[in-house]
Design a protein around this motif. Structure first.
Motif, PDB file in Angstrom:
ATOM      1  N   THR A  46      26.224  43.732   0.402  1.00 58.00           N
ATOM      2  CA  THR A  46      25.193  44.015   1.387  1.00 58.00           C
ATOM      3  C   THR A  46      23.888  44.449   0.754  1.00 58.00           C
ATOM      4  O   THR A  46      22.814  44.008   1.148  1.00 58.00           O
ATOM      5  CB  THR A  46      25.700  45.099   2.367  1.00 58.00           C
ATOM      6  N   ARG A  72      33.067  34.676  10.618  1.00 63.61           N
ATOM      7  CA  ARG A  72      32.028  35.685  10.412  1.00 63.61           C
ATOM      8  C   ARG A  72      31.501  35.730   8.987  1.00 63.61           C
ATOM      9  O   ARG A  72      32.223  35.458   8.033  1.00 63.61           O
ATOM     10  CB  ARG A  72      32.562  37.073  10.785  1.00 63.61           C
ATOM     11  N   ASP A 107      28.692  38.422   6.571  1.00 68.27           N
ATOM     12  CA  ASP A 107      28.333  39.830   6.450  1.00 68.27           C
ATOM     13  C   ASP A 107      27.435  40.252   7.615  1.00 68.27           C
ATOM     14  O   ASP A 107      26.441  39.591   7.923  1.00 68.27           O
ATOM     15  CB  ASP A 107      27.631  40.070   5.111  1.00 68.27           C
ATOM     16  N   SER A 108      27.787  41.373   8.287  1.00 64.55           N
ATOM     17  CA  SER A 108      27.082  41.778   9.507  1.00 64.55           C
ATOM     18  C   SER A 108      25.626  42.154   9.269  1.00 64.55           C
ATOM     19  O   SER A 108      24.801  42.058  10.184  1.00 64.55           O
ATOM     20  CB  SER A 108      27.810  42.953  10.170  1.00 64.55           C
ATOM     21  N   GLU A 109      25.273  42.596   8.046  1.00 63.97           N
ATOM     22  CA  GLU A 109      23.897  43.005   7.767  1.00 63.97           C
ATOM     23  C   GLU A 109      23.108  41.925   7.046  1.00 63.97           C
ATOM     24  O   GLU A 109      21.936  42.123   6.729  1.00 63.97           O
ATOM     25  CB  GLU A 109      23.900  44.300   6.941  1.00 63.97           C
ATOM     26  N   GLY A 137      24.376  38.023   7.217  1.00 66.78           N
ATOM     27  CA  GLY A 137      24.559  36.778   7.924  1.00 66.78           C
ATOM     28  C   GLY A 137      24.457  35.564   7.017  1.00 66.78           C
ATOM     29  O   GLY A 137      24.504  35.666   5.784  1.00 66.78           O
ATOM     30  N   LYS A 165      22.433  39.062  12.694  1.00 66.74           N
ATOM     31  CA  LYS A 165      22.695  40.292  11.943  1.00 66.74           C
ATOM     32  C   LYS A 165      22.237  41.514  12.731  1.00 66.74           C
ATOM     33  O   LYS A 165      21.381  41.431  13.619  1.00 66.74           O
ATOM     34  CB  LYS A 165      22.012  40.255  10.587  1.00 66.74           C
ATOM     35  N   GLU A 186      21.411  43.545  17.302  1.00 66.90           N
ATOM     36  CA  GLU A 186      22.230  42.350  17.481  1.00 66.90           C
ATOM     37  C   GLU A 186      21.660  41.463  18.580  1.00 66.90           C
ATOM     38  O   GLU A 186      21.380  41.919  19.684  1.00 66.90           O
ATOM     39  CB  GLU A 186      23.651  42.769  17.847  1.00 66.90           C
ATOM     40  N   TRP A 220      23.332  43.303  23.888  1.00 67.06           N
ATOM     41  CA  TRP A 220      24.786  43.379  23.864  1.00 67.06           C
ATOM     42  C   TRP A 220      25.432  43.289  25.238  1.00 67.06           C
ATOM     43  O   TRP A 220      26.605  42.998  25.348  1.00 67.06           O
ATOM     44  CB  TRP A 220      25.241  44.656  23.184  1.00 67.06           C
ATOM     45  N   ARG A 273      25.533  35.941  11.876  1.00 65.01           N
ATOM     46  CA  ARG A 273      26.677  36.661  11.311  1.00 65.01           C
ATOM     47  C   ARG A 273      28.009  36.285  11.937  1.00 65.01           C
ATOM     48  O   ARG A 273      29.058  36.713  11.460  1.00 65.01           O
ATOM     49  CB  ARG A 273      26.489  38.165  11.422  1.00 65.01           C
ATOM     50  N   GLY A 274      27.993  35.470  13.001  1.00 63.74           N
ATOM     51  CA  GLY A 274      29.270  35.103  13.592  1.00 63.74           C
ATOM     52  C   GLY A 274      29.162  33.942  14.551  1.00 63.74           C
ATOM     53  O   GLY A 274      28.164  33.799  15.269  1.00 63.74           O
ATOM     54  N   THR A 277      31.745  32.718  17.426  1.00 61.12           N
ATOM     55  CA  THR A 277      32.933  33.341  18.007  1.00 61.12           C
ATOM     56  C   THR A 277      33.312  32.721  19.354  1.00 61.12           C
ATOM     57  O   THR A 277      32.521  32.039  19.998  1.00 61.12           O
ATOM     58  CB  THR A 277      32.693  34.848  18.243  1.00 61.12           C
TER      59      THR A 277
END
Length: 685
Positions: free
Chosen positions: A27, A82, A84-86, A88, A137, A148, A210, A239-240, A242
């Motif tokens: 990250t 997915r 990395d969340s921070e 992407g 991200k 997000e 969200w 980052r995802g 889904t």
């Protein structure tokens, strides 16, 4: 009381693979990987370039030769693929600023259960919010943070019929304004689109934050430019991807297959083609451990490592006759696998363990040709596991008399008894988190048997900082709820695993309790009553088949006595117990077809499935079955809270006659050695 009442006189293994992995991204100061104009996500398996996949690869319900991705329904859940969340992944090359600029499409096969059909727009009913959702991200939740963002493709009702649908979904233009205009048939400047959106492309929505449209998370929050806090979706930091069950209620799983972003000319051949065969593998030892190592080939996406008690060949792998022991990805820090295996008894040394390494592509498709990558390790330095030791008649009488006189002592167990340690050196969590230390809960157990009297003996010392005992007596018929209080449970199979299609390495294959020739049992040992007025004889010595057969319950020919466990200064630190079970007690009216257990002879051993668990209830004042945690001795990778009725999760333990020596040939104990098998098939198969 305990009395003599019968004609006898009285009533895998731990496969731990240590594989160090490099993270796909770090990250700190990381840069999102550029996916280019096309990227294959899932074909037969997940692309290993994806750091995370929280679905499951399963067999296609309509084609047993095909693997698909299953995403499990859950309230507000969004399982998927997915990054990395921070950070992407950069997908900006896949979309254009306008419809006219063009872009890639999302291709996939989709199967949705018809129970989620019959709805229209999101918000009308709960199932309407079923969508394929892309997340960007997130670096915080405050208004000023990079929060997000969500892009949803609402799954049309006509695709929710329980059948596979092959679909191509053109990705939307890169901004919410451009997509909103395109849905109205216009460009952002108000001119008419040269080519209208396809029906499937109409289902894309930049929904913002969200909880619904916009960022505020409340009904009526403005979307897009009219929202001062609006943030555009970050195509350079996705980052995802889904399946989004965006409601809290009932639903069904969703299946996907052949998922990729690209064009109709994207070639999926690389995803289904196996790489070249593996070679250059070294097999050796490091003290008590076996080590398999190799140099990484950059053309490979990863590796499957197999092990077995017989030579491994391509034919056996193709027939699913051997199991994968470990998988190693292309980006591992070290291309080796360490196998730590405790031998059930020293007489089984030297033990030949066969290994093979197969190459895989980026999607897990393996080349099963292991003719140049299989070998055998014979390690005579393996450590010896605890085992169930034979007790001679004199000491068996001493144990029996100690129980009868309510004396808790292990004096009659042989000095060479190896105890089973359920502590930080050898445990796994079956319910709740593992304790921070051994003081909260841990245990030491000695287990023996006697052939003449047909008995099993257990001595245990349980360290427990707070006693939470089950109230009442055995007359209250409370054996079935003892799991919720401080107690000890054991799983035991009354058969040799080698006679039940099992093996020394793999253990018992049973996924549930069996009867007749391979019967399985659970035992529970509890101290009952009030902690303020402890009675050493108010105990439960419980037996169950796990399926509630008539007659199960308290042991007729057995008994347990308990006492407080004290440290060297005389302070109470837990409890200790001494138990006698008669093997005849494991057969009662409801399971009369179970084959009686015959202990091994004086010069033989049996390999039985066995486990020990400790229940920990830290509420001394509670009268409810509300244990805080349960820890178990089994360290099998599969061991979990279903161990109590799943013998395949138990370890393989030796029951050893008194004349069986510690090693197969004590005069010829050789250092660890290995041999490389270069050819297949081989004469051992």
């Amino acid at each position: 009381m305990i009395a003599r009442v019968t004609t006898f006189g009285r009533m895998l293994f731990a496969l731990t693979a240590f594989v160090l992995l490099l993270p796909f991204f770090h990250t700190a100061n990381a840069q999102a990987p550029d996916l280019g104009e096309e990227f294959i996500i899932f074909v037969e398996g997940t692309n290993v370039l994806l750091p995370s996949f929280d679905g499951t690869a399963v067999t296609d319900p309509m084609d047993p030769n095909n693997m698909v991705a299953r995403f499990q329904h859950g309230g507000w859940a969004a399982p998927g693929f997915r990054w990395d969340s921070e950070v992407g992944a950069d997908m900006s090359s896949m979309v254009g600023a306008t419809v006219a600029d063009g872009g890639a499409s999302l291709f996939l096969k989709l199967l949705v259960d018809p129970s989620m059909a019959g709805q229209t727009g999101c918000g009308t009913t709960t199932f309407d919010c079923l969508a394929i959702t892309l997340f960007d991200k997130v670096l915080g939740t405050e208004v000023t943070d990079n929060r997000e963002g969500r892009l949803k493709w609402f799954i049309p009702d006509d695709l929710r019929d329980g059948n596979w649908h092959s679909i191509e979904i053109p990705l939307p233009p890169s901004t919410g304004a451009a997509q909103d205009s395109a849905q109205a048939g216009k460009n952002v400047d108000g001119t008419a689109l040269a080519t209208p959106l396809s029906p499937l492309a109409m289902h894309w929505e930049y929904v913002g934050g969200w909880s619904g449209y916009g960022w505020g998370g409340t009904a009526g929050t403005p979307q897009g430019a009219s929202d001062p806090n609006w943030q555009e979706f970050e195509w350079d930091a996705v980052r995802g991807i889904t399946v989004h069950f965006d409601w809290n209620g009932e639903g069904s799983d969703v299946l996907m297959d052949d998922v990729y972003i690209g064009s109709s000319s994207t070639d999926l051949g690389s995803a289904v083609s196996a790489p070249a065969a593996m070679s250059g593998v070294t097999f050796g030892t490091n003290a008590a451990s076996n080590v398999v190592s190799w140099a990484h080939n950059p053309d490979f996406g990863g590796y499957n490592v197999y092990l077995d008690e017989a030579a491994i060949t391509q034919a056996r792998i193709d027939a699913s006759d051997v199991s994968i022991f470990a998988t190693v990805p292309f980006n591992a820090a070290d291309f080796s696998v360490t196998h730590d295996f405790q031998i059930p008894h020293g007489s089984l040394l030297p033990l030949d363990i066969y290994y093979a390494v197969a190459s895989t592509n980026l999607f897990g498709v393996a080349n099963s040709d292991v003719s140049n990558s299989s070998g055998v390790v014979s390690n005579t330095e393996m450590s010896e596991q605890a085992y169930i030791i034979e007790i001679d008649d004199a000491n068996a009488d001493a144990i029996f008399n100690a129980v009868a006189s309510e004396t808790v002592s292990d004096d009659a167990f042989p000095a060479k008894t190896i105890p089973f340690m359920v502590d930080s050196s050898h445990w796994s969590a079956s319910e709740g988190a593992l304790p921070d230390n051994n003081t909260d809960v841990s245990g030491t157990f000695k287990v023996g048997f006697n052939r003449s009297f047909n008995e099993l003996y257990i001595y245990g010392e349980v360290t427990d900082d707070v006693l939470g005992l089950q109230p009442g007596t055995t007359a209250d018929n409370i054996g079935g709820t003892g799991w919720g209080f401080d107690s000890v449970e054991l799983g035991w199979g009354a058969y040799d695993v080698r006679n039940a299609s099992g093996s020394l390495l793999a253990g018992a294959p049973q996924q549930s309790f069996q009867r007749e020739a391979t019967p399985d049992y659970q035992m529970r040992i509890s101290w009952l009553g009030d902690e303020a007025a402890l009675d050493p004889g108010n105990t439960s010595t419980f037996i169950t088949t796990g399926t509630g057969e008539t007659g199960e319950g308290e042991s007729v020919g057995g008994r347990t006595v308990m006492a407080l466990l004290e440290d060297g200064a005389g302070a109470n630190i837990g409890y200790k117990f001494l138990t006698v079970y008669n093997f005849a007690d494991f057969r009662f009216s409801g399971n009369a077809t179970d084959v009686p257990f015959t202990p091994p002879s004086v010069d033989d051993l049996a390999l039985v499935p066995f486990n020990i668990a400790i229940n920990d209830n830290d509420d001394a004042a509670s009268t409810a079955a509300d244990r805080e945690r349960q820890v178990q001795w089994s360290t099998k990778p599969t061991a979990n809270n279903a161990w109590w009725n799943t013998p395949s999760q138990w370890m393989t333990v030796a029951m050893v006659g008194t004349s069986v020596t510690a090693t197969a040939n004590e005069e010829e104990v050789l250092p660890g050695e290995f041999a490389l098998q270069q050819n297949y098939p081989n004469p051992f198969n």
